[in-house]
Design a protein around this motif. Structure first.
Motif, short mmCIF file in Angstrom:
data_model
loop_
_atom_site.label_atom_id
_atom_site.label_comp_id
_atom_site.label_asym_id
_atom_site.label_seq_id
_atom_site.Cartn_x
_atom_site.Cartn_y
_atom_site.Cartn_z
N PHE A 149 0.84 -1.19 0.00
CA PHE A 149 0.00 0.00 0.00
C PHE A 149 0.87 1.24 0.00
O PHE A 149 1.88 1.32 0.70
CB PHE A 149 -0.92 0.02 1.23
N SER A 150 0.47 2.21 -0.78
CA SER A 150 1.17 3.49 -0.85
C SER A 150 0.16 4.59 -0.54
O SER A 150 -0.77 4.82 -1.30
CB SER A 150 1.75 3.67 -2.26
N PRO A 151 0.33 5.29 0.58
CA PRO A 151 -0.64 6.33 0.95
C PRO A 151 -0.54 7.57 0.06
O PRO A 151 0.47 7.80 -0.60
CB PRO A 151 -0.26 6.68 2.39
N CYS A 152 -1.60 8.34 0.08
CA CYS A 152 -1.64 9.59 -0.67
C CYS A 152 -0.58 10.54 -0.14
O CYS A 152 -0.38 10.64 1.08
CB CYS A 152 -3.04 10.22 -0.53
N ILE A 153 0.08 11.24 -1.06
CA ILE A 153 1.09 12.24 -0.66
C ILE A 153 0.68 13.64 -1.14
O ILE A 153 1.51 14.54 -1.22
CB ILE A 153 2.49 11.86 -1.18
N ASP A 154 -0.60 13.80 -1.46
CA ASP A 154 -1.16 15.08 -1.92
C ASP A 154 -0.49 15.63 -3.18
O ASP A 154 -0.32 16.83 -3.32
CB ASP A 154 -1.12 16.12 -0.78
N CYS A 189 1.04 8.83 -5.77
CA CYS A 189 1.15 7.68 -4.87
C CYS A 189 1.38 6.36 -5.60
O CYS A 189 1.76 5.37 -4.98
CB CYS A 189 -0.11 7.56 -4.00
N GLY A 190 1.10 6.33 -6.90
CA GLY A 190 1.32 5.12 -7.68
C GLY A 190 0.15 4.15 -7.69
O GLY A 190 0.20 3.13 -8.36
N ARG A 191 -0.92 4.47 -6.92
CA ARG A 191 -2.07 3.57 -6.90
C ARG A 191 -2.94 3.80 -8.13
O ARG A 191 -2.92 4.86 -8.74
CB ARG A 191 -2.90 3.81 -5.63
N THR A 192 -3.72 2.76 -8.46
CA THR A 192 -4.64 2.92 -9.59
C THR A 192 -5.77 3.85 -9.17
O THR A 192 -6.11 3.96 -7.99
CB THR A 192 -5.26 1.58 -10.04
N VAL A 213 -8.80 3.31 -9.80
CA VAL A 213 -9.87 2.43 -9.32
C VAL A 213 -9.68 2.17 -7.82
O VAL A 213 -10.62 2.23 -7.03
CB VAL A 213 -9.90 1.11 -10.13
N GLU A 214 -8.44 1.85 -7.42
CA GLU A 214 -8.15 1.61 -6.00
C GLU A 214 -8.42 2.85 -5.16
O GLU A 214 -9.01 2.77 -4.07
CB GLU A 214 -6.69 1.18 -5.83
N ILE A 215 -8.02 4.00 -5.66
CA ILE A 215 -8.23 5.25 -4.94
C ILE A 215 -9.72 5.51 -4.76
O ILE A 215 -10.17 5.86 -3.66
CB ILE A 215 -7.54 6.43 -5.67
N ALA A 216 -10.50 5.32 -5.81
CA ALA A 216 -11.95 5.53 -5.73
C ALA A 216 -12.59 4.57 -4.72
O ALA A 216 -13.46 4.97 -3.94
CB ALA A 216 -12.58 5.37 -7.10
N ALA A 217 -12.17 3.32 -4.72
CA ALA A 217 -12.72 2.34 -3.78
C ALA A 217 -12.35 2.69 -2.34
O ALA A 217 -13.18 2.57 -1.43
CB ALA A 217 -12.22 0.94 -4.13
#
Length: 71
Positions: free
Chosen positions: A3-8, A20-23, A25-29
């Motif tokens: 997991f990579s948290p949001c870094i704004d 953050c490198g997340r998709t 889709v993952e961010i929305a979920a």
């Protein structure tokens, strides 16, 4: 996957956030889960939201650890 948290430093182009490198889709979920917790806490009108959020996090962690052991 780690997991990579949001870094704004959010970006919205492509399939992944460049911050953050997340998709997307993952961010929305994740946002849906967080908003469900926020809405529940507001409906309950908790005075000690820190305790509530910590308890939810600890409960989720315990359940995830138990599920990992069963695998």
């Amino acid at each position: 996957m780690k997991f990579s948290p949001c870094i704004d430093k959010c970006t919205y182009e492509g399939t992944h956030c460049e911050g953050c490198g997340r998709t997307h889709v993952e961010i929305a979920a994740t946002k849906k889960i967080v908003m469900a917790i926020v809405n529940f806490a507001q409906e309950q009108d908790y005075e000690n939201i820190d305790d509530f959020v910590n308890a939810v996090g600890q409960s989720a962690l315990k359940k995830l650890n138990k599920a990992a052991v069963k695998k």
